[in-house]
Design a protein around this motif. Sequence first.
Motif, PDB file in Angstrom:
ATOM      1  N   ALA A 162       0.826  -1.209   0.000  1.00 40.79           N
ATOM      2  CA  ALA A 162       0.000   0.000   0.000  1.00 40.79           C
ATOM      3  C   ALA A 162       0.861   1.259   0.000  1.00 40.79           C
ATOM      4  CB  ALA A 162      -0.933  -0.001   1.213  1.00 40.79           C
ATOM      5  N   ALA A 163       1.942   1.251   0.771  1.00 35.26           N
ATOM      6  CA  ALA A 163       2.817   2.426   0.847  1.00 35.26           C
ATOM      7  C   ALA A 163       3.396   2.764  -0.520  1.00 35.26           C
ATOM      8  CB  ALA A 163       3.939   2.179   1.851  1.00 35.26           C
ATOM      9  N   ALA A 164       3.793   1.733  -1.268  1.00 38.83           N
ATOM     10  CA  ALA A 164       4.333   1.961  -2.608  1.00 38.83           C
ATOM     11  C   ALA A 164       3.230   2.391  -3.573  1.00 38.83           C
ATOM     12  CB  ALA A 164       5.019   0.697  -3.108  1.00 38.83           C
ATOM     13  N   GLN A 165       2.081   1.753  -3.458  1.00 34.58           N
ATOM     14  CA  GLN A 165       0.970   2.076  -4.346  1.00 34.58           C
ATOM     15  C   GLN A 165       0.577   3.549  -4.254  1.00 34.58           C
ATOM     16  OE1 GLN A 165      -0.693   0.293  -6.621  1.00 34.58           O
ATOM     17  NE2 GLN A 165      -2.210   1.887  -7.052  1.00 34.58           N
ATOM     18  N   PHE A 166       0.603   4.089  -3.027  1.00 29.93           N
ATOM     19  CA  PHE A 166       0.188   5.476  -2.817  1.00 29.93           C
ATOM     20  C   PHE A 166       1.348   6.467  -2.818  1.00 29.93           C
ATOM     21  CE2 PHE A 166      -3.308   3.022  -0.770  1.00 29.93           C
ATOM     22  CZ  PHE A 166      -4.319   3.410  -1.633  1.00 29.93           C
ATOM     23  N   GLY A 167       2.535   5.991  -3.159  1.00 28.70           N
ATOM     24  CA  GLY A 167       3.686   6.884  -3.321  1.00 28.70           C
ATOM     25  C   GLY A 167       4.032   7.665  -2.068  1.00 28.70           C
ATOM     26  N   LEU A 168       4.102   6.971  -0.930  1.00 35.00           N
ATOM     27  CA  LEU A 168       4.275   7.656   0.350  1.00 35.00           C
ATOM     28  C   LEU A 168       5.746   7.966   0.637  1.00 35.00           C
ATOM     29  CD1 LEU A 168       1.679   5.710   2.533  1.00 35.00           C
ATOM     30  CD2 LEU A 168       1.373   7.826   1.230  1.00 35.00           C
ATOM     31  N   SER A 169       6.249   8.989  -0.024  1.00 33.09           N
ATOM     32  CA  SER A 169       7.634   9.402   0.219  1.00 33.09           C
ATOM     33  C   SER A 169       7.790  10.116   1.552  1.00 33.09           C
ATOM     34  CB  SER A 169       8.140  10.292  -0.925  1.00 33.09           C
ATOM     35  OG  SER A 169       7.269  11.372  -1.163  1.00 33.09           O
ATOM     36  N   ASN A 170       6.679  10.359   2.257  1.00 33.80           N
ATOM     37  CA  ASN A 170       6.740  10.925   3.611  1.00 33.80           C
ATOM     38  C   ASN A 170       6.802   9.843   4.674  1.00 33.80           C
ATOM     39  OD1 ASN A 170       4.110  10.046   3.141  1.00 33.80           O
ATOM     40  ND2 ASN A 170       3.141  11.721   4.275  1.00 33.80           N
ATOM     41  N   LEU A 171       7.041   8.601   4.264  1.00 34.85           N
ATOM     42  CA  LEU A 171       7.133   7.463   5.184  1.00 34.85           C
ATOM     43  C   LEU A 171       8.521   6.853   5.115  1.00 34.85           C
ATOM     44  CD1 LEU A 171       5.792   5.284   7.047  1.00 34.85           C
ATOM     45  CD2 LEU A 171       5.203   4.050   4.931  1.00 34.85           C
ATOM     46  N   ALA A 172       9.143   6.664   6.278  1.00 34.71           N
ATOM     47  CA  ALA A 172      10.451   5.999   6.359  1.00 34.71           C
ATOM     48  C   ALA A 172      10.374   4.874   7.387  1.00 34.71           C
ATOM     49  CB  ALA A 172      11.551   6.978   6.735  1.00 34.71           C
ATOM     50  N   LEU A 173      10.858   3.715   7.010  1.00 34.94           N
ATOM     51  CA  LEU A 173      10.847   2.538   7.871  1.00 34.94           C
ATOM     52  C   LEU A 173      12.267   2.100   8.181  1.00 34.94           C
ATOM     53  CD1 LEU A 173       9.558  -0.049   9.167  1.00 34.94           C
ATOM     54  CD2 LEU A 173       9.692  -1.075   6.872  1.00 34.94           C
ATOM     55  N   PHE A 174      12.549   1.914   9.463  1.00 35.83           N
ATOM     56  CA  PHE A 174      13.782   1.260   9.901  1.00 35.83           C
ATOM     57  C   PHE A 174      13.445  -0.172  10.298  1.00 35.83           C
ATOM     58  CE2 PHE A 174      15.239   5.600  10.538  1.00 35.83           C
ATOM     59  CZ  PHE A 174      16.608   5.533  10.302  1.00 35.83           C
TER      60      PHE A 174
END
Length: 286
Positions: A162-174
């Motif tokens: 979902a994160a990729a589908q919606f282009g969430l460049s405001n999300l960072a995962l460690f």
Amino acid sequence: MADRIARLQLKAAQCRRNVVRMVEASHHGHLGGAMSCLDIVTALYFDKMNIDPDDMQKPERDRFILSAGHKCMAQYAVMAERGIFDKAVLDTYGGFKTKLPGHPDMHKLPGVEANTGALGHGLSIGVGMALGLKADGKPSNVYVVMGDGELAEGSNWEAAAAAAQFGLSNLALFVDYNGLQISGPVEDVMNFMPVTEKFRSFGWSVREINGNDMSEIVKALDALPFEEGKPSMILAHTVKGKGVSFAEGKASYHYWTPSEEELETAIRETEAEIRRLEAVCGEVRV
């Protein structure tokens, strides 16, 4: 840059002492994972995130989600050091009616964005937050820290898609990859390597770092987002129990009930590291 890194290293050392302080007060706690992710959490709260310690509810704030909720002593230690709540509260960890239970509780401690601990949910929560912020046109970012043992939870991969589908460049995962979970080596329990390639195949932009090296953490944070229109994942190789010599790299310290001797050693080692880094900071500033 050297002064910046030295300052953050000192803060991380002080936060490690805060973790041991909580164990000292309660005589138990999930030491291993808290110590492995602590450098990352320190850099986020002290160097990267847009937050106001006096008002953790500002709409424009950045959000932090500790998906691996059992590592909450890291978050508590850093929040206290950042001045979000009084350090005296650390001594109530795990006690009756404490604001600092064994997993983060947003209804007990201001500044905690979500209740976590049922593993595999934090990334989904973060995706929802990032999507809402993007829809509202807010500049805020969302940072999620999850454990390597969580990778076996299928909800993570739905969230990744979902994160990729919606282009969430405001999300960072460690992904805090210390290689160990309560049952033993992660790759023996459920092997998800190569993690980086899996996230790339889902449409994420990925980097790989030493998650206990403050300079590498800072460089990765400074580069976010790695690509516009894509969420960012940082695979952080860490050491379980980092900062307490006898606990480092041992699954048996996933949850720790210390002996008196162990506790004394942990206090001595963490305090010695603070003194060493105080001297380093003094030299750098000169």
